[in-house]
Design an enzyme around this catalytic site. Structure first.
Site, PDB file in Angstrom:
ATOM      1  N   ASP A 234     -29.329  46.606   9.491  1.00 35.97           N
ATOM      2  CA  ASP A 234     -29.397  47.330   8.171  1.00 35.97           C
ATOM      3  C   ASP A 234     -30.257  46.674   7.048  1.00 35.97           C
ATOM      4  O   ASP A 234     -30.092  45.588   7.029  1.00 35.97           O
ATOM      5  CB  ASP A 234     -28.158  47.933   7.625  1.00 35.97           C
ATOM      6  CG  ASP A 234     -26.940  46.732   7.790  1.00 35.97           C
ATOM      7  OD1 ASP A 234     -27.121  45.854   8.591  1.00 35.97           O
ATOM      8  OD2 ASP A 234     -26.182  46.927   6.996  1.00 35.97           O
TER       9      ASP A 234
ATOM     10  N   GLU B 101     -23.972  46.091   8.630  1.00 39.65           N
ATOM     11  CA  GLU B 101     -23.396  44.651   8.496  1.00 39.65           C
ATOM     12  C   GLU B 101     -23.173  44.628   7.095  1.00 39.65           C
ATOM     13  O   GLU B 101     -22.184  44.056   6.448  1.00 39.65           O
ATOM     14  CB  GLU B 101     -24.319  43.703   8.903  1.00 39.65           C
ATOM     15  CG  GLU B 101     -23.583  42.146   8.644  1.00 39.65           C
ATOM     16  CD  GLU B 101     -23.804  41.529   7.360  1.00 39.65           C
ATOM     17  OE1 GLU B 101     -22.807  40.790   6.839  1.00 39.65           O
ATOM     18  OE2 GLU B 101     -24.637  41.857   6.545  1.00 39.65           O
ATOM     19  N   GLU B 102     -24.102  45.114   6.249  1.00 38.85           N
ATOM     20  CA  GLU B 102     -24.150  45.053   4.706  1.00 38.85           C
ATOM     21  C   GLU B 102     -23.039  45.735   4.226  1.00 38.85           C
ATOM     22  O   GLU B 102     -22.489  45.154   3.113  1.00 38.85           O
ATOM     23  CB  GLU B 102     -25.145  45.380   3.998  1.00 38.85           C
ATOM     24  CG  GLU B 102     -26.781  44.520   4.552  1.00 38.85           C
ATOM     25  CD  GLU B 102     -26.526  43.230   4.073  1.00 38.85           C
ATOM     26  OE1 GLU B 102     -25.655  42.633   3.182  1.00 38.85           O
ATOM     27  OE2 GLU B 102     -27.622  42.559   4.433  1.00 38.85           O
TER      28      GLU B 102
END
Ligand SMILES: [Zn+2]
Ligand SMILES: [Zn+2]
Length: 444
Positions: free
Chosen positions: A104, A171-172
């Site tokens: 991402d 992931e963010e």
């Protein structure tokens, strides 16, 4: 990565004179093969960089890289954990090794001025239109992943076992790893004994490898405190319970959690990032909201701090004479990211091996970071049977790095709209390290 992380200063110092002169392994051609592949890899990189997608929206990214993995002969499953990808290659008996890249981008308007800078705009889940940028360098992770896959396929005769290469979404926002696990990553696909990943680093010179045995990145908790009071006229405080004064007391007392209750050797952070209350000069409001980020390493310390936050909020409210039915409400966000733990012996072994490839000065142990990474989930899903390691690969051009250190200039951090890593060096270094470590783990 959620927060800028930085490698230890010692690494910085030894980096300066070194450039990228390093000891190539005489016995293999991994480095020269990756170098020969670099023009094509950089095309993939520039395309990924120009076309970032937000968390759980990585549809085109996943499709492009799935096609590449299929071309290489992997059995590819898309849509694992919403937009995640699992690519499996079975190649005889032996260990299962999982290599992970995250996909991402971030809601950041790119300002690097690069020819292939992103101009993408997208809708955030909150319905706000935003620019999108690979400001965390996940495009280098994905390109390194492709480069590694190509090298391992090319060397298929040299290894035996099962290679599981995954592309993780989101992931963010700390959700993608868990989404993949909950969607059967370890049940529908071969479960790994080893999990490897890397992250680019914005505070280290290009081509440097940093590793941290044990806890490497922190537990990340978000906590909301709703402070209740009794509102009224600003001129008649005696008939109110002022939630701003109470909130202020809570903020300052919270700081004693770390400074007075924890072992000074046990690092942790409590930050109140938002304090909102009231609407007008002369009105005492009846509510205040505090938003906190809490960082820690061990489960015990985490539990102690979270419990302490509840106790302090309640204790200060009692001291302020707030009635029982208006005690502060403390809620923990469910998007907790657990601390990354690098299996200590394994990390040391791999570091020693990488030093033989890259030279002592290019591979250094670095301090843990208070940033967060949900890479941790892959290990925590079965800590007794899984060994894992995530390492840093520096991305700042060496000349720029040297100048910044000499002149005391602040370099852009990860998540900065100006973060422009020396991508080819990051990709080449990471792919060589990942390929070499995997070959060693799966050697025939
Ligand atoms: Zn990040
Ligand atoms: Zn990241």
């Amino acid at each position: 990565m959620k927060v800028a992380h930085h490698l230890a200063r010692s690494l910085a110092a030894s980096a300066l004179a070194l450039g990228l002169v390093a000891t190539a392994h005489a016995q293999d051609t991994i480095r020269s093969d990756i170098a020969a592949d670099m023009p094509g890899l950089m095309e993939i990189y520039r395309d990924l960089h120009a076309n970032p997608e937000l968390s759980f929206q990585e549809v085109k990214t996943a499709a492009k890289l799935s096609a590449e993995a299929r071309r290489l002969g992997f059995e590819v499953t898309e849509g694992v954990g919403k937009t995640g990808v699992v690519a499996v290659m079975k190649n005889g008996p032996g260990p299962v090794v999982m290599l992970r890249a995250d996909m991402d981008g971030l809601p950041v308007v790119e300002q690097t001025g690069l020819a292939y800078a992103s101009k993408v705009r997208a809708m955030s889940p909150a319905g706000i239109e935003t620019g999108v940028m690979h400001a965390c360098g996940h495009d280098t992770h994905m390109t390194g992943w492709v480069a590694t896959a190509r090298q391992l396929v090319k060397r298929k005769a040299e290894w035996s076992g099962t290679l599981v290469m995954i592309l993780q979404p989101a992931e963010e926002i700390g959700s993608g790893a868990l989404a993949m696990l909950e969607d059967g990553l370890y049940t529908r696909f071969p479960k790994p004994q080893y999990v490897l990943g890397f992250h680019d680093a914005a505070q280290a010179p290009a081509g440097f490898i940093g590793y941290t045995p044990g806890f490497a990145l922190a537990n990340v908790d978000s906590v909301d405190i709703k402070v209740k009071g009794l509102g009224g006229h600003g001129a008649y405080p005696q008939s109110t319970k002022d939630p701003i004064v109470l909130g202020a007391r809570i903020v300052t007392t919270l700081q004693t959690l770390i400074s007075r209750e924890l072992d000074p050797q046990d690092a942790a952070v409590v930050t109140v990032g938002s304090f909102q209350a009231g609407a007008k000069h002369n009105i005492i409001s009846d509510e205040a909201t505090l938003l906190l980020t809490v960082r820690s390493y061990s489960d015990e310390t985490r539990a102690k701090i979270l419990e302490g936050i509840k106790r302090i909020a309640r204790g200060e409210a009692i001291a302020a004479g707030v009635p029982d039915d208006k005690m502060p409400m403390v809620t923990m966000s469910d998007t907790f990211t657990p601390a990354v733990f690098n299996s200590p012996d394994f990390t040391q072994e791999q570091a020693a091996y990488l030093k033989t490839r890259f030279g002592e000065k290019r591979v250094e142990q670095v301090a843990p970071s208070m940033g967060g990474e949900d890479f941790s989930r892959f290990y925590r899903a079965d800590p007794d049977n899984i060994t894992s390691l995530i390492f840093w690969v520096g991305g700042v051009p060496v000349e720029e790095y040297t100048k910044a250190k000499k002149e005391g200039i602040e370099m852009p951090s990860l998540h900065s709209p100006f973060w422009a890593p020396e991508a080819d060096t990051v990709i080449a270094t990471a792919a060589e390290a990942m390929t070499a470590m995997t070959l060693k783990l799966m050697a025939k």
